[in-house]
Design a protein around this motif. Structure first.
Motif, PDB file in Angstrom:
ATOM      1  N   PRO A   1       0.764  -1.487   0.004  1.00 51.20           N
ATOM      2  CA  PRO A   1       0.237  -0.049   0.081  1.00 51.20           C
ATOM      3  C   PRO A   1       1.076   1.396  -0.272  1.00 51.20           C
ATOM      4  CG  PRO A   1      -1.056  -1.464   2.162  1.00 51.20           C
ATOM      5  CD  PRO A   1       0.315  -2.379   1.126  1.00 51.20           C
ATOM      6  N   GLN A   2       1.800   1.460   1.057  1.00 50.66           N
ATOM      7  CA  GLN A   2       2.456   3.129   0.071  1.00 50.66           C
ATOM      8  C   GLN A   2       4.504   1.258   0.623  1.00 50.66           C
ATOM      9  OE1 GLN A   2       2.084   5.266   1.566  1.00 50.66           O
ATOM     10  NE2 GLN A   2       1.450   6.141   2.780  1.00 50.66           N
ATOM     11  N   PRO A   3       5.002   1.938  -1.107  1.00 49.41           N
ATOM     12  CA  PRO A   3       6.068   1.364  -1.303  1.00 49.41           C
ATOM     13  C   PRO A   3       7.279   1.521   0.173  1.00 49.41           C
ATOM     14  CG  PRO A   3       4.885   2.600  -2.937  1.00 49.41           C
ATOM     15  CD  PRO A   3       4.287   2.893  -1.266  1.00 49.41           C
ATOM     16  N   ALA A   4       7.397   0.537   0.527  1.00 50.46           N
ATOM     17  CA  ALA A   4       8.671   0.421   1.473  1.00 50.46           C
ATOM     18  C   ALA A   4      10.121   0.995   0.913  1.00 50.46           C
ATOM     19  CB  ALA A   4       8.364  -0.616   2.003  1.00 50.46           C
ATOM     20  N   LYS A   5      10.501   2.138   1.159  1.00 49.35           N
ATOM     21  CA  LYS A   5      11.834   2.981   0.584  1.00 49.35           C
ATOM     22  C   LYS A   5      12.899   2.612   1.715  1.00 49.35           C
ATOM     23  CE  LYS A   5      11.473   6.257  -1.774  1.00 49.35           C
ATOM     24  NZ  LYS A   5      10.889   7.625  -2.350  1.00 49.35           N
ATOM     25  N   ARG A   6      14.233   2.739   1.082  1.00 44.89           N
ATOM     26  CA  ARG A   6      14.775   2.677   1.915  1.00 44.89           C
ATOM     27  C   ARG A   6      16.014   3.278   0.848  1.00 44.89           C
ATOM     28  NH1 ARG A   6      15.685  -4.124   3.734  1.00 44.89           N
ATOM     29  NH2 ARG A   6      15.300  -4.946   1.639  1.00 44.89           N
ATOM     30  N   ALA A   7      17.083   3.955   1.363  1.00 48.38           N
ATOM     31  CA  ALA A   7      18.735   4.265   1.130  1.00 48.38           C
ATOM     32  C   ALA A   7      19.446   4.298   2.189  1.00 48.38           C
ATOM     33  CB  ALA A   7      18.039   5.381   1.057  1.00 48.38           C
ATOM     34  N   ALA A   8      20.693   3.739   1.465  1.00 49.34           N
ATOM     35  CA  ALA A   8      21.914   3.879   1.892  1.00 49.34           C
ATOM     36  C   ALA A   8      23.104   5.038   1.258  1.00 49.34           C
ATOM     37  CB  ALA A   8      22.649   2.219   2.050  1.00 49.34           C
ATOM     38  N   ALA A   9      23.639   6.612   2.607  1.00 47.87           N
ATOM     39  CA  ALA A   9      24.532   6.813   1.687  1.00 47.87           C
ATOM     40  C   ALA A   9      26.235   6.019   2.339  1.00 47.87           C
ATOM     41  CB  ALA A   9      24.614   7.924   2.253  1.00 47.87           C
ATOM     42  N   VAL A  10      26.442   5.788   0.726  1.00 45.51           N
ATOM     43  CA  VAL A  10      28.137   5.316   1.378  1.00 45.51           C
ATOM     44  C   VAL A  10      29.519   5.840   0.889  1.00 45.51           C
ATOM     45  CG1 VAL A  10      29.381   3.518   0.696  1.00 45.51           C
ATOM     46  CG2 VAL A  10      26.643   2.963   0.273  1.00 45.51           C
ATOM     47  N   ALA A  11      30.520   5.884   1.882  1.00 46.77           N
ATOM     48  CA  ALA A  11      31.989   6.794   1.900  1.00 46.77           C
ATOM     49  C   ALA A  11      33.072   5.901   0.882  1.00 46.77           C
ATOM     50  CB  ALA A  11      31.560   7.886   2.609  1.00 46.77           C
ATOM     51  N   VAL A  12      33.282   5.851   0.563  1.00 41.34           N
ATOM     52  CA  VAL A  12      34.780   4.825   0.141  1.00 41.34           C
ATOM     53  C   VAL A  12      35.523   5.699   0.769  1.00 41.34           C
ATOM     54  CG1 VAL A  12      36.253   3.839  -1.277  1.00 41.34           C
ATOM     55  CG2 VAL A  12      34.296   3.580  -1.534  1.00 41.34           C
ATOM     56  N   ILE A  13      36.444   5.294   1.627  1.00 38.68           N
ATOM     57  CA  ILE A  13      37.849   6.718   2.740  1.00 38.68           C
ATOM     58  C   ILE A  13      38.234   6.313   2.317  1.00 38.68           C
ATOM     59  CG2 ILE A  13      35.519   7.984   3.750  1.00 38.68           C
ATOM     60  CD1 ILE A  13      37.084   6.535   6.067  1.00 38.68           C
TER      61      ILE A  13
END
Length: 194
Positions: free
Chosen positions: A24-36
Protein backbone atom coordinates in the motif's frame (compact mmCIF):
# COMPACT_ATOMS: atom_id res chain seq x y z
CA UNK A 1 36.46 17.51 6.32
CA UNK A 2 39.36 15.40 7.49
CA UNK A 3 38.16 12.25 5.69
CA UNK A 4 39.85 11.60 2.36
CA UNK A 5 36.81 10.48 0.37
CA UNK A 6 37.40 8.73 -2.94
CA UNK A 7 33.73 8.36 -3.80
CA UNK A 8 30.21 8.50 -2.46
CA UNK A 9 27.48 6.14 -3.60
CA UNK A 10 23.78 6.44 -2.75
CA UNK A 11 21.50 3.45 -3.24
CA UNK A 12 17.70 3.66 -3.06
CA UNK A 13 15.52 0.59 -2.86
CA UNK A 14 11.74 0.78 -3.22
CA UNK A 15 9.59 -2.31 -2.69
CA UNK A 16 6.31 -2.09 -4.59
CA UNK A 17 5.06 -5.67 -4.25
CA UNK A 18 5.75 -8.51 -1.84
CA UNK A 19 4.76 -12.10 -2.64
CA UNK A 20 2.64 -10.78 -5.52
CA UNK A 21 0.71 -8.36 -3.29
CA UNK A 22 0.93 -4.61 -3.90
CA UNK A 23 2.48 -2.77 -0.95
CA UNK A 24 0.00 0.00 0.00
CA UNK A 25 2.78 2.45 0.87
CA UNK A 26 5.95 1.46 -1.02
CA UNK A 27 8.70 0.58 1.44
CA UNK A 28 11.73 2.75 0.70
CA UNK A 29 15.22 2.57 2.08
CA UNK A 30 18.39 4.37 1.16
CA UNK A 31 22.03 3.83 1.97
CA UNK A 32 24.63 6.54 1.56
CA UNK A 33 28.11 5.05 1.30
CA UNK A 34 31.51 6.73 1.45
CA UNK A 35 34.75 5.10 0.36
CA UNK A 36 37.51 6.67 2.42
CA UNK A 37 41.25 6.31 2.84
CA UNK A 38 42.20 4.40 5.98
CA UNK A 39 44.81 6.60 7.69
CA UNK A 40 46.04 3.63 9.76
CA UNK A 41 46.19 0.97 7.03
CA UNK A 42 49.09 -1.40 7.44
CA UNK A 43 50.08 -0.40 10.97
CA UNK A 44 48.90 -0.65 14.54
CA UNK A 45 47.99 2.67 16.15
CA UNK A 46 46.92 3.00 19.77
CA UNK A 47 45.18 6.36 19.31
CA UNK A 48 42.28 6.07 16.87
CA UNK A 49 40.87 9.54 17.58
CA UNK A 50 41.34 10.70 13.95
CA UNK A 51 38.98 7.92 12.82
CA UNK A 52 36.52 8.82 15.58
CA UNK A 53 36.47 12.41 14.27
CA UNK A 54 35.99 11.16 10.69
CA UNK A 55 33.04 9.04 11.87
CA UNK A 56 31.44 12.12 13.38
CA UNK A 57 31.89 14.05 10.12
CA UNK A 58 30.55 11.22 7.98
CA UNK A 59 27.51 10.58 10.20
CA UNK A 60 25.82 13.85 9.31
CA UNK A 61 26.96 13.87 5.68
CA UNK A 62 25.76 10.34 4.94
CA UNK A 63 22.49 10.72 6.86
CA UNK A 64 21.71 13.90 4.91
CA UNK A 65 22.40 12.17 1.59
CA UNK A 66 20.25 9.14 2.49
CA UNK A 67 17.32 11.30 3.62
CA UNK A 68 17.58 13.46 0.49
CA UNK A 69 17.59 10.36 -1.71
CA UNK A 70 14.32 9.24 -0.11
CA UNK A 71 12.77 12.66 -0.71
CA UNK A 72 11.67 13.03 2.91
CA UNK A 73 12.53 15.24 5.84
CA UNK A 74 14.80 13.75 8.48
CA UNK A 75 12.10 13.38 11.14
CA UNK A 76 10.02 11.32 8.68
CA UNK A 77 12.64 8.55 8.60
CA UNK A 78 11.57 5.50 10.61
CA UNK A 79 14.59 3.18 10.76
CA UNK A 80 18.32 3.55 10.66
CA UNK A 81 21.54 1.59 10.63
CA UNK A 82 25.25 1.96 10.01
CA UNK A 83 28.09 -0.29 8.87
CA UNK A 84 31.74 -0.29 7.85
CA UNK A 85 33.84 -2.58 5.67
CA UNK A 86 37.60 -2.40 6.19
CA UNK A 87 40.07 -3.30 3.43
CA UNK A 88 42.68 -5.98 4.01
CA UNK A 89 45.33 -3.62 5.43
CA UNK A 90 43.00 -2.39 8.16
CA UNK A 91 41.59 -3.86 11.33
CA UNK A 92 38.07 -4.20 12.68
CA UNK A 93 38.85 -1.65 15.38
CA UNK A 94 39.19 0.95 12.60
CA UNK A 95 35.55 0.28 11.69
CA UNK A 96 34.56 0.46 15.36
CA UNK A 97 36.29 3.83 15.74
CA UNK A 98 34.31 5.21 12.81
CA UNK A 99 30.94 3.82 13.88
CA UNK A 100 30.67 3.96 17.64
CA UNK A 101 32.01 6.82 19.70
CA UNK A 102 30.63 9.82 17.76
CA UNK A 103 28.85 8.90 14.51
CA UNK A 104 25.43 8.53 16.12
CA UNK A 105 24.93 12.10 17.31
CA UNK A 106 25.05 13.77 13.87
CA UNK A 107 22.86 11.01 12.39
CA UNK A 108 20.25 11.68 15.08
CA UNK A 109 20.51 15.43 14.49
CA UNK A 110 19.67 14.95 10.80
CA UNK A 111 16.74 12.68 11.70
CA UNK A 112 15.38 14.96 14.40
CA UNK A 113 15.48 12.21 16.99
CA UNK A 114 16.67 8.67 17.49
CA UNK A 115 16.26 7.35 21.00
CA UNK A 116 17.22 3.78 20.09
CA UNK A 117 20.74 2.52 19.55
CA UNK A 118 21.73 2.59 15.89
CA UNK A 119 22.22 -1.01 14.77
CA UNK A 120 25.66 -1.55 13.29
CA UNK A 121 27.93 -4.10 11.68
CA UNK A 122 31.57 -4.19 10.78
CA UNK A 123 33.68 -6.58 8.80
CA UNK A 124 36.80 -6.91 6.67
CA UNK A 125 36.70 -7.64 2.95
CA UNK A 126 38.04 -6.87 -0.50
CA UNK A 127 36.76 -5.29 -3.69
CA UNK A 128 33.02 -5.71 -4.09
CA UNK A 129 32.52 -7.39 -0.73
CA UNK A 130 28.94 -7.21 0.51
CA UNK A 131 28.16 -4.87 3.36
CA UNK A 132 25.09 -5.75 5.41
CA UNK A 133 23.60 -2.75 7.17
CA UNK A 134 21.29 -3.82 10.01
CA UNK A 135 18.18 -1.68 10.47
CA UNK A 136 15.99 -0.95 13.47
CA UNK A 137 13.35 1.61 14.41
CA UNK A 138 15.05 4.87 15.32
CA UNK A 139 13.02 5.55 18.46
CA UNK A 140 12.13 2.12 19.89
CA UNK A 141 14.28 -0.98 19.58
CA UNK A 142 11.39 -3.37 20.33
CA UNK A 143 9.46 -2.57 17.14
CA UNK A 144 9.86 -5.93 15.37
CA UNK A 145 8.30 -4.71 12.12
CA UNK A 146 11.42 -2.62 11.59
CA UNK A 147 14.02 -5.37 12.23
CA UNK A 148 15.54 -5.46 8.77
CA UNK A 149 18.70 -4.98 6.79
CA UNK A 150 20.01 -3.51 3.57
CA UNK A 151 22.83 -4.95 1.53
CA UNK A 152 25.14 -2.78 -0.56
CA UNK A 153 28.29 -3.32 -2.57
CA UNK A 154 30.77 -0.97 -4.16
CA UNK A 155 32.38 -2.90 -7.04
CA UNK A 156 35.79 -1.24 -6.72
CA UNK A 157 35.98 -0.93 -2.94
CA UNK A 158 37.37 -1.31 -0.44
CA UNK A 159 40.88 -1.30 -1.75
CA UNK A 160 43.44 -2.63 0.72
CA UNK A 161 43.97 0.82 2.27
CA UNK A 162 40.32 1.93 2.31
CA UNK A 163 37.20 1.68 4.41
CA UNK A 164 33.63 1.66 3.10
CA UNK A 165 31.30 3.43 5.54
CA UNK A 166 27.50 3.45 5.23
CA UNK A 167 24.43 4.97 6.87
CA UNK A 168 20.99 3.70 5.90
CA UNK A 169 17.52 5.09 6.64
CA UNK A 170 14.01 3.95 5.75
CA UNK A 171 10.49 5.29 5.37
CA UNK A 172 8.88 2.22 6.96
CA UNK A 173 9.42 -1.25 8.31
CA UNK A 174 9.16 -4.45 6.30
CA UNK A 175 6.16 -4.87 3.99
CA UNK A 176 3.28 -6.77 5.64
CA UNK A 177 4.86 -7.36 9.07
CA UNK A 178 2.98 -9.98 11.08
CA UNK A 179 5.19 -11.44 13.78
CA UNK A 180 3.76 -9.37 16.63
CA UNK A 181 5.55 -7.11 19.03
CA UNK A 182 5.33 -3.40 19.66
CA UNK A 183 3.71 -1.46 16.82
CA UNK A 184 5.28 1.75 15.55
CA UNK A 185 2.11 3.70 16.35
CA UNK A 186 2.34 2.59 20.00
CA UNK A 187 5.88 3.84 20.65
CA UNK A 188 6.37 5.96 23.76
CA UNK A 189 9.93 6.90 22.74
CA UNK A 190 11.12 7.49 26.30
CA UNK A 191 13.92 4.97 26.72
CA UNK A 192 14.87 3.88 23.21
CA UNK A 193 13.34 0.47 23.82
CA UNK A 194 9.58 1.01 23.79
Amino acid sequence: MSAKIRKILVVVEETLTEMGRPVPQPAKRAAAVAVIENPFAGRYEEDLSPLIAIGEELGGLLAEKAVAALGISGPDAQSYGKAALVGENGELEHAAALLHPKMGTPVRQVLGKGAALIPSSKRRGGLGAELDIPLGHKDAAYVRSHFDGMQVTVPDAPRANEIVVAVAVTTSGRPFPRIGGLKAEDIKGEDGLR
